[in-house]
Design an enzyme around this catalytic site. Structure first.
Site, PDB file in Angstrom:
ATOM      1  N   SER A 116       0.806  -1.212   0.000  1.00 56.08           N
ATOM      2  CA  SER A 116       0.000   0.000   0.000  1.00 56.08           C
ATOM      3  C   SER A 116       0.844   1.269   0.000  1.00 56.08           C
ATOM      4  O   SER A 116       1.934   1.311   0.588  1.00 56.08           O
ATOM      5  CB  SER A 116      -0.901   0.009   1.240  1.00 56.08           C
ATOM      6  OG  SER A 116      -1.597   1.238   1.357  1.00 56.08           O
ATOM      7  N   TYR A 139      -2.212   5.425  -4.300  1.00 54.42           N
ATOM      8  CA  TYR A 139      -3.284   6.387  -4.099  1.00 54.42           C
ATOM      9  C   TYR A 139      -2.829   7.714  -4.698  1.00 54.42           C
ATOM     10  O   TYR A 139      -1.670   8.112  -4.544  1.00 54.42           O
ATOM     11  CB  TYR A 139      -3.584   6.595  -2.612  1.00 54.42           C
ATOM     12  CG  TYR A 139      -4.448   5.532  -1.996  1.00 54.42           C
ATOM     13  CD1 TYR A 139      -5.711   5.254  -2.496  1.00 54.42           C
ATOM     14  CD2 TYR A 139      -4.012   4.808  -0.886  1.00 54.42           C
ATOM     15  CE1 TYR A 139      -6.516   4.280  -1.918  1.00 54.42           C
ATOM     16  CE2 TYR A 139      -4.805   3.844  -0.303  1.00 54.42           C
ATOM     17  CZ  TYR A 139      -6.060   3.585  -0.828  1.00 54.42           C
ATOM     18  OH  TYR A 139      -6.845   2.615  -0.255  1.00 54.42           O
ATOM     19  N   THR A 165      -5.412   2.583  -7.309  1.00 56.18           N
ATOM     20  CA  THR A 165      -6.739   2.478  -6.720  1.00 56.18           C
ATOM     21  C   THR A 165      -7.539   3.737  -7.031  1.00 56.18           C
ATOM     22  O   THR A 165      -7.120   4.843  -6.682  1.00 56.18           O
ATOM     23  CB  THR A 165      -6.654   2.277  -5.201  1.00 56.18           C
ATOM     24  OG1 THR A 165      -5.964   1.062  -4.921  1.00 56.18           O
ATOM     25  CG2 THR A 165      -8.042   2.218  -4.576  1.00 56.18           C
ATOM     26  N   LYS A 229      -7.522  -0.602  -9.903  1.00 49.70           N
ATOM     27  CA  LYS A 229      -8.299  -1.263  -8.850  1.00 49.70           C
ATOM     28  C   LYS A 229      -9.499  -0.418  -8.451  1.00 49.70           C
ATOM     29  O   LYS A 229      -9.368   0.778  -8.211  1.00 49.70           O
ATOM     30  CB  LYS A 229      -7.422  -1.511  -7.626  1.00 49.70           C
ATOM     31  CG  LYS A 229      -8.139  -2.208  -6.466  1.00 49.70           C
ATOM     32  CD  LYS A 229      -7.161  -2.499  -5.341  1.00 49.70           C
ATOM     33  CE  LYS A 229      -7.841  -3.227  -4.186  1.00 49.70           C
ATOM     34  NZ  LYS A 229      -8.727  -2.331  -3.409  1.00 49.70           N
ATOM     35  N   HIS A 253     -13.752  -2.311  -2.797  1.00 51.09           N
ATOM     36  CA  HIS A 253     -12.911  -1.909  -1.666  1.00 51.09           C
ATOM     37  C   HIS A 253     -13.323  -2.627  -0.377  1.00 51.09           C
ATOM     38  O   HIS A 253     -13.196  -2.087   0.725  1.00 51.09           O
ATOM     39  CB  HIS A 253     -12.971  -0.395  -1.458  1.00 51.09           C
ATOM     40  CG  HIS A 253     -11.669   0.221  -1.055  1.00 51.09           C
ATOM     41  ND1 HIS A 253     -10.882   0.944  -1.912  1.00 51.09           N
ATOM     42  CD2 HIS A 253     -10.996   0.218   0.118  1.00 51.09           C
ATOM     43  CE1 HIS A 253      -9.798   1.370  -1.302  1.00 51.09           C
ATOM     44  NE2 HIS A 253      -9.840   0.930  -0.051  1.00 51.09           N
TER      45      HIS A 253
END
Length: 357
Positions: A116, A139, A165, A229, A253
């Site tokens: 992440s 992100y 994402t 995603k 999610h």
């Protein structure tokens, strides 16, 4: 006093979900709630599970499955199974070894991990522990320049694919983090755009959210595989692929963003048909065991991402717990394949092994 971590799987652990109570009793209440909670009333989280439960398996006895396997190749990397560790933030909340423990376990079990943007350990440290190229989850960082610096940091560290994402356009911690846990790879917390006298949503959060033009820009900046995603609509999947994306993750999610959307598994067949042969299809949201993995593969996924269950293992026993969760799911997948008459992943996708209610 903190309850000691498991040094070996407890006798009552036969499936991944059996780790749940062991994890809960080792985590602070607010951390446990952060891990398990969904958005709103939890409708989507519940729906994710119901959709899986409504899919029936069709056994096909007498099939010759000797020599069967669960191998898969994705973006030039070969893995022993199709279970990928999904990107989860701040893993040192759950165990002191954090993301490094998950990465080591994932690789030791012949699989892959997606790290992440909100990892609580340095990207370089995590990939060094893994000993192989991992994938990096991105992100958006409010502007292109900051986003590109983060992506380049990951690529310089050896990450071999970027998973962007898009269903949570601006992501911040939904928990008050302890002083020793933070998103150490980010330059600074993303500040909310000034929305004085205007809508906090439209002129605040969404003012700095990425759009299709940003996706096109990102595709032009990198040469590694780009995975998107958070796609649920077939038209969005087709558009992403038309812009050069290499894979789509069908995901809501895990029910943590917009409550009330369909279960991801409901949309998987349509998206798989829409981009068949053009890009890979990954699946995420609600996976709890190897039968779920089989169902997602049978409905069009090339690989399946698992989230909360491996964190239950991490919270219970560190790298050992994560490795055991993966092994349990792989064993369940193999048993489901054998009893369904599917010798490999290609057979799962080409046969009729499941029925949706």
């Amino acid at each position: 006093m903190h309850r000691a971590y498991l040094k070996s799987p407890a006798a009552d652990i036969q499936t991944a979900i059996d780790y749940l109570p062991h994890a809960e009793e080792r985590l602070r209440k607010e951390v446990w709630q952060y891990l398990q909670s969904g958005s709103g009333q939890g409708l989507t989280s519940a729906r994710n599970r119901k959709v899986f439960e409504d899919v029936s398996l069709m056994p096909r006895p007498l099939a010759d499955v000797r020599g069967g396997n669960t191998r898969v190749e994705l973006f030039g990397q070969s893995f022993s199974h199709p279970v990928i560790l999904a990107p989860l933030a701040y893993q040192r909340l759950f165990h002191p070894d954090g993301e490094t423990a998950s990465a080591m376990a994932g690789v030791a079990q012949g699989g892959q991990m997606v790290v992440s943007s909100l990892a609580s350990q340095l990207l370089e440290t995590i990939i060094e522990a893994a000993g192989q190229p991992l994938w990096f989850q991105l992100y958006w960082q409010a502007d292109r320049e900051t986003t590109l610096r983060l992506v380049k940091k990951a690529l310089s560290a050896g990450y071999s694919a970027v998973m962007f994402t898009v269903d949570a356009p601006v992501k911040q911690a939904a928990i008050a983090l302890p002083k020793d846990v933070s998103a150490v790879n980010l330059e600074a917390p993303i500040a909310l755009a000034d929305a004085t006298g205007a809508s906090v949503v439209f002129d605040g959060w969404m003012k700095q959210a990425p759009g299709w033009d940003d996706l096109m820009w990102l595709r032009d900046q990198i040469t590694v595989p780009l995975i998107i995603k958070g796609i649920l609509h077939p038209a969005d999947a087709e558009h992403a692929v038309s812009l050069g994306c290499d894979a789509v993750v069908v995901s809501n999610h895990g029910g943590r963003v917009l409550d009330g959307v369909p279960g991801s598994l409901q949309l998987l067949p349509d998206i798989s048909r829409a981009i068949s042969g053009k890009a890979k299809v990954l699946f995420d949201s609600g996976v709890r065991n190897g039968q779920d993995v089989f169902k997602a593969l049978a409905l069009g996924a090339d690989a399946v991402m698992v989230g909360r269950p491996y964190i239950w293992g991490l919270a219970s026993g560190g790298a050992l717990g994560v490795a055991h969760v993966i092994r349990l799911m792989r064993d369940e997948l193999e048993m489901t394949m054998a009893l369904s008459g599917a010798k490999d992943l290609t057979a799962i996708r080409s046969g009729t092994y499941v029925y949706q209610a």
